[in-house]
Design a protein around this motif. Structure first.
Motif, mmCIF file in Angstrom:
data_model
loop_
_atom_site.group_PDB
_atom_site.id
_atom_site.type_symbol
_atom_site.label_atom_id
_atom_site.label_comp_id
_atom_site.label_asym_id
_atom_site.label_seq_id
_atom_site.Cartn_x
_atom_site.Cartn_y
_atom_site.Cartn_z
ATOM 1 N N ALA A 38 -57.460 -90.538 71.133
ATOM 2 C CA ALA A 38 -56.421 -89.587 71.516
ATOM 3 C C ALA A 38 -55.052 -90.223 71.738
ATOM 4 C CB ALA A 38 -56.855 -88.845 72.779
ATOM 5 N N LEU A 39 -54.999 -91.363 72.399
ATOM 6 C CA LEU A 39 -53.715 -91.882 72.850
ATOM 7 C C LEU A 39 -53.413 -93.309 72.415
ATOM 8 C CD1 LEU A 39 -53.812 -90.498 76.516
ATOM 9 C CD2 LEU A 39 -52.580 -89.538 74.562
ATOM 10 N N SER A 40 -54.417 -94.115 72.169
ATOM 11 C CA SER A 40 -54.190 -95.531 71.885
ATOM 12 C C SER A 40 -53.433 -95.732 70.584
ATOM 13 C CB SER A 40 -55.531 -96.275 71.813
ATOM 14 O OG SER A 40 -56.235 -96.167 73.025
ATOM 15 N N GLY A 41 -52.717 -96.852 70.506
ATOM 16 C CA GLY A 41 -52.012 -97.197 69.291
ATOM 17 C C GLY A 41 -50.880 -96.239 68.974
ATOM 18 N N LYS A 42 -50.309 -96.432 67.813
ATOM 19 C CA LYS A 42 -49.231 -95.562 67.351
ATOM 20 C C LYS A 42 -49.526 -95.164 65.917
ATOM 21 C CE LYS A 42 -44.194 -95.353 66.685
ATOM 22 N NZ LYS A 42 -42.916 -96.106 66.786
ATOM 23 N N LEU A 43 -49.472 -93.879 65.634
ATOM 24 C CA LEU A 43 -49.779 -93.373 64.301
ATOM 25 C C LEU A 43 -48.661 -92.457 63.829
ATOM 26 C CD1 LEU A 43 -51.738 -92.957 61.911
ATOM 27 C CD2 LEU A 43 -52.776 -91.088 63.230
ATOM 28 N N ARG A 44 -48.142 -92.767 62.640
ATOM 29 C CA ARG A 44 -47.150 -91.902 62.026
ATOM 30 C C ARG A 44 -47.620 -91.559 60.614
ATOM 31 N NH1 ARG A 44 -40.856 -93.396 61.953
ATOM 32 N NH2 ARG A 44 -41.789 -95.448 61.582
ATOM 33 N N CYS A 45 -47.679 -90.269 60.298
ATOM 34 C CA CYS A 45 -48.142 -89.813 58.993
ATOM 35 C C CYS A 45 -46.959 -89.412 58.114
ATOM 36 C CB CYS A 45 -49.104 -88.637 59.151
ATOM 37 S SG CYS A 45 -50.645 -89.063 59.999
ATOM 38 N N HIS A 46 -47.112 -89.647 56.829
ATOM 39 C CA HIS A 46 -46.060 -89.346 55.864
ATOM 40 C C HIS A 46 -46.589 -88.399 54.787
ATOM 41 C CE1 HIS A 46 -43.460 -92.677 57.303
ATOM 42 N NE2 HIS A 46 -44.605 -93.319 57.475
ATOM 43 N N PRO A 47 -45.795 -87.440 54.344
ATOM 44 C CA PRO A 47 -46.188 -86.604 53.214
ATOM 45 C C PRO A 47 -46.304 -87.441 51.944
ATOM 46 C CG PRO A 47 -44.355 -85.612 54.437
ATOM 47 C CD PRO A 47 -44.507 -87.009 54.931
ATOM 48 N N TRP A 48 -47.284 -87.134 51.131
ATOM 49 C CA TRP A 48 -47.504 -87.908 49.914
ATOM 50 C C TRP A 48 -46.295 -87.872 48.965
ATOM 51 C CZ3 TRP A 48 -47.100 -85.363 45.277
ATOM 52 C CH2 TRP A 48 -47.200 -83.960 45.304
ATOM 53 N N SER A 49 -45.497 -86.819 49.066
ATOM 54 C CA SER A 49 -44.373 -86.651 48.140
ATOM 55 C C SER A 49 -43.080 -87.288 48.628
ATOM 56 C CB SER A 49 -44.123 -85.159 47.897
ATOM 57 O OG SER A 49 -43.855 -84.495 49.128
ATOM 58 N N ASP A 50 -43.052 -87.813 49.854
ATOM 59 C CA ASP A 50 -41.821 -88.321 50.444
ATOM 60 C C ASP A 50 -41.551 -89.758 49.991
ATOM 61 O OD1 ASP A 50 -39.567 -88.771 51.921
ATOM 62 O OD2 ASP A 50 -40.582 -88.825 53.875
ATOM 63 N N VAL A 51 -41.099 -89.917 48.755
ATOM 64 C CA VAL A 51 -40.871 -91.252 48.219
ATOM 65 C C VAL A 51 -39.619 -91.905 48.802
ATOM 66 C CG1 VAL A 51 -42.126 -90.861 46.077
ATOM 67 C CG2 VAL A 51 -39.702 -90.261 46.207
ATOM 68 N N GLY A 52 -38.934 -91.203 49.691
ATOM 69 C CA GLY A 52 -37.791 -91.787 50.388
ATOM 70 C C GLY A 52 -38.138 -92.258 51.786
ATOM 71 N N ALA A 53 -39.422 -92.259 52.120
ATOM 72 C CA ALA A 53 -39.859 -92.676 53.452
ATOM 73 C C ALA A 53 -39.621 -94.171 53.667
ATOM 74 C CB ALA A 53 -41.342 -92.345 53.640
ATOM 75 N N ASN A 54 -39.663 -94.598 54.927
ATOM 76 C CA ASN A 54 -39.416 -96.008 55.240
ATOM 77 C C ASN A 54 -40.369 -96.948 54.498
ATOM 78 O OD1 ASN A 54 -41.656 -95.182 56.712
ATOM 79 N ND2 ASN A 54 -40.965 -95.981 58.674
ATOM 80 N N ILE A 55 -41.626 -96.542 54.358
ATOM 81 C CA ILE A 55 -42.619 -97.428 53.743
ATOM 82 C C ILE A 55 -42.437 -97.563 52.229
ATOM 83 C CG2 ILE A 55 -44.311 -97.022 55.556
ATOM 84 C CD1 ILE A 55 -45.764 -95.114 53.696
ATOM 85 N N ALA A 56 -41.488 -96.817 51.657
ATOM 86 C CA ALA A 56 -41.207 -96.921 50.224
ATOM 87 C C ALA A 56 -40.206 -98.022 49.920
ATOM 88 C CB ALA A 56 -40.682 -95.583 49.696
ATOM 89 N N SER A 57 -39.706 -98.677 50.951
ATOM 90 C CA SER A 57 -38.683 -99.697 50.770
ATOM 91 C C SER A 57 -39.200 -101.078 51.130
ATOM 92 C CB SER A 57 -37.455 -99.385 51.634
ATOM 93 O OG SER A 57 -36.534 -100.458 51.596
ATOM 94 N N GLY A 58 -38.820 -102.070 50.340
ATOM 95 C CA GLY A 58 -39.196 -103.439 50.631
ATOM 96 C C GLY A 58 -38.512 -103.985 51.866
ATOM 97 N N SER A 59 -37.446 -103.336 52.316
ATOM 98 C CA SER A 59 -36.750 -103.798 53.519
ATOM 99 C C SER A 59 -37.489 -103.412 54.802
ATOM 100 C CB SER A 59 -35.325 -103.233 53.554
ATOM 101 O OG SER A 59 -35.343 -101.817 53.686
ATOM 102 N N PHE A 60 -38.471 -102.500 54.668
ATOM 103 C CA PHE A 60 -39.289 -102.116 55.825
ATOM 104 C C PHE A 60 -40.427 -103.126 55.940
ATOM 105 C CE2 PHE A 60 -42.785 -99.679 57.827
ATOM 106 C CZ PHE A 60 -42.145 -99.316 59.007
ATOM 107 N N ARG A 61 -40.405 -103.915 56.981
ATOM 108 C CA ARG A 61 -41.369 -105.008 57.131
ATOM 109 C C ARG A 61 -42.693 -104.502 57.682
ATOM 110 N NH1 ARG A 61 -39.158 -110.223 59.844
ATOM 111 N NH2 ARG A 61 -40.910 -111.045 58.635
ATOM 112 N N THR A 62 -43.776 -105.021 57.143
ATOM 113 C CA THR A 62 -45.114 -104.629 57.567
ATOM 114 C C THR A 62 -45.996 -105.860 57.702
ATOM 115 O OG1 THR A 62 -46.186 -104.436 55.398
ATOM 116 C CG2 THR A 62 -44.822 -102.578 56.107
ATOM 117 N N SER A 63 -47.160 -105.660 58.281
ATOM 118 C CA SER A 63 -48.146 -106.740 58.350
ATOM 119 C C SER A 63 -49.132 -106.655 57.193
ATOM 120 C CB SER A 63 -48.908 -106.685 59.682
ATOM 121 O OG SER A 63 -49.556 -105.438 59.841
#
Length: 207
Positions: free
Chosen positions: A73-98
């Protein structure tokens, strides 16, 4: 606030076996990871076919949906993205991930990644990880593999993608379907040096 520095991307494709994504989310969120999740368009149909359940498309409602499925219910952080949103943060190489995990991963998704194609946000995010040389792990769920499947998987392996087929083991004495699924989830997370799934690991034995 997550104790981990950079978010982890979870991609869920339209392959059978959504339980793999659900169990991965369960353990990652419980361990306080920050997750950016994108489910492909066909995932909606798979939820309906496998569980007779409608997955909402609105991001906030979908976040609640995944948390309910995972029982967190509460642990962690979850953000969902629409499959069609190709302008989302995760579509860019400048958005750093693990790193990124595609679980389960359809053969269609495998083929598009191997061919350098990205027609939705999941594929674009994965392609970003390929071009940036970041960790990408896929969990293909198909059987048998055709020669085309094997060649596409080989292409991805040659670029550094870690491939963890949804094939469980039995040495940990599984008692439930969840035990079998959790083995695959644990081995998948191992590829990113994440150890948050309780698993009896092989310690050697008499031959």
């Amino acid at each position: 606030m997550s104790q981990h520095n950079k978010p982890l991307i979870i991609g869920v494709s339209g392959a059978s076996g959504l339980i793999y994504a659900v169990r991965a989310l369960k353990y990652l969120l419980t361990a306080d990871y920050e997750i950016e999740l994108v489910a492909s368009k066909s995932t909606y149909m798979v939820w309906q076919a496998e569980q007779e359940t409608r997955m909402p498309s609105e991001p906030k409602q979908q976040e609640q949906f995944w948390r309910e499925q995972a029982g967190v219910a509460l642990s962690g952080k979850l953000r969902c993205h629409p499959w069609s949103d190709v302008g989302a943060n995760i579509a860019s190489g400048s958005f750093r991930t693990s790193g990124m995990i595609v679980i389960p991963c359809s053969m269609s998704t495998v083929a598009k990644l191997a061919g350098g194609l990205s027609s939705d946000l999941l594929e674009r995010a994965a392609d970003v990880h390929l071009k940036e040389g970041r960790k990408l792990v896929i969990v293909p769920r198909e059987t048998p593999f055709s020669l085309i499947h094997l060649r596409n998987l080989t292409t991805l392996a040659e670029t550094g993608v870690r491939i963890v087929p949804a094939i469980p083991a039995w040495y940990h004495n599984p008692q439930t379907i969840e035990d079998l699924v959790d083995f695959v989830v644990a081995r998948t997370l191992d590829q990113l040096d994440i150890d948050c799934v309780p698993l009896k690991r092989w310690e050697g034995g008499k031959v």
